[in-house]
Enzyme design. Structure first.
Site, PDB file in Angstrom:
ATOM      1  N   LYS A  21      15.015  -6.982   4.037  1.00 50.58           N
ATOM      2  CA  LYS A  21      15.405  -5.998   5.046  1.00 50.58           C
ATOM      3  C   LYS A  21      16.779  -6.261   5.654  1.00 50.58           C
ATOM      4  CE  LYS A  21      10.827  -4.368   6.423  1.00 50.58           C
ATOM      5  NZ  LYS A  21       9.940  -4.048   7.566  1.00 50.58           N
ATOM      6  N   LYS A  46       0.817  -1.211   0.000  1.00 50.95           N
ATOM      7  CA  LYS A  46       0.000   0.000   0.000  1.00 50.95           C
ATOM      8  C   LYS A  46       0.858   1.272   0.000  1.00 50.95           C
ATOM      9  CE  LYS A  46      -3.996  -2.020   2.422  1.00 50.95           C
ATOM     10  NZ  LYS A  46      -4.979  -1.807   1.343  1.00 50.95           N
ATOM     11  N   GLY A  61       5.981 -12.019  18.960  1.00 46.78           N
ATOM     12  CA  GLY A  61       6.737 -12.108  17.719  1.00 46.78           C
ATOM     13  C   GLY A  61       8.219 -11.914  17.947  1.00 46.78           C
ATOM     14  N   ASP A 102      10.664   1.853  10.950  1.00 47.17           N
ATOM     15  CA  ASP A 102       9.606   1.063  11.581  1.00 47.17           C
ATOM     16  C   ASP A 102       9.462   1.378  13.061  1.00 47.17           C
ATOM     17  OD1 ASP A 102       8.676  -0.345   9.365  1.00 47.17           O
ATOM     18  OD2 ASP A 102      10.138  -1.959   9.601  1.00 47.17           O
TER      19      ASP A 102
END
Length: 284
Positions: free
Chosen positions: A68, A17, A129, A104
């Site tokens: 990344k 997006k 996570g 981030d």
């Protein structure tokens, strides 16, 4: 006549997006520029960056999965925060060098600016996570004085991340949170509690995050990095139980705002009207 451009790279990339976000801001500000998505395979990363390095109109790129970490070896230097996190999501050409940043962490913190501006006797974050998003979030929260509980199926990975953080840390297995907790939390008091889903669980096509709401301290802010769907099962349950919630679009827009500044040298629109219009576009 050429115009400056930026892009997002990844494999796959069709779902991104980011072009909608940056394109909206460029139009809103009336800036000459463009932002697109480019499918780049891992084997093609060196050639891709070599070509872009030589292009005077290229203002940089965002980096998404699975690149990344892989791009780090191809860059000339890293911003200190990106080096600590061990992941890059933004590459910018600066004076002939390619510099890696991680937006981030700051993007995650942006929608928490109000609570973070307050003083607390205790700040605690439960982060589900151990991947790239969790790493950035954990480093960001450690810098804000949070004690952190890292939760994952792979407790060894959680322990390795915990060892990097300059704050009080604990590690717990994911399955511990699936069952009801017999515990009297008492009053929330002068504390700030966060519960963060930094996994893909709850994403469209994935099972929900297995967490029983009895594990959430009273008044805890529940923050889900997943944005498809926007209302994950975790957020729906937490909202129904009276917890304040933050959805994944908040982090997506927050990290993009910082990248936009790197690419186009100006601040993205931040007024409520612009944010509402952007969210409408992103949720169509």
């Amino acid at each position: 006549m050429t115009i400056p451009y930026a892009e997002v790279i990844g494999d796959p990339i069709a779902h991104s997006k980011s072009p909608l976000i940056h394109g909206f801001w460029l139009d809103r500000l009336g800036l000459a520029g463009s932002y697109s998505k480019t499918h780049v395979l891992a084997a093609d990363l060196p050639d891709f960056l070599a070509r872009r390095r030589a292009d005077p109109d290229w203002r940089g790129c965002n980096v998404t999965l699975p690149h990344k970490q892989a791009v780090i070896a191809l860059l000339d230097r890293l911003d200190p925060l990106a080096a600590r996190i061990g992941a890059v999501n933004t590459i910018v050409p600066e004076d002939g060098a390619l510099v890696g940043y991680n937006t981030d962490a700051a993007g995650f913190l942006e929608p928490l600016a109000g609570p973070l501006a307050e003083r607390h006797l205790l700040r605690t974050a439960r982060i589900f996570g151990t991947g790239g998003a969790a790493r950035a979030i954990a480093h960001g929260l450690a810098g804000q004085g949070f004690a952190i509980i890292l939760i994952g199926r792979d407790t060894a990975a959680a322990s390795a991340l915990a060892a990097e953080l300059d704050t009080e840390t604990h590690v717990a297995p994911l399955d511990h949170f699936a069952e009801a907790l017999e515990f009297d939390w008492g009053e929330s008091g002068d504390r700030l509690d966060l519960v963060v889903n930094a996994t893909s669980l709850g994403m469209t096509g994935k099972p929900p995050l297995p967490v029983h709401l009895s594990h959430l301290p009273p008044g805890a802010i529940v923050y889900d990095a997943v944005y498809a769907p926007l209302e994950t099962p975790l957020l729906a349950e937490a909202r129904a139980a009276g917890h304040p919630v933050v959805d994944g679009l908040a982090m997506l827009i927050g990290q993009a705002r910082l990248a936009f500044r790197h690419f186009f040298g100006t601040e993205a629109p931040a007024d409520a009207g612009a944010d509402d219009a952007l969210r409408l576009i992103l949720t169509r």
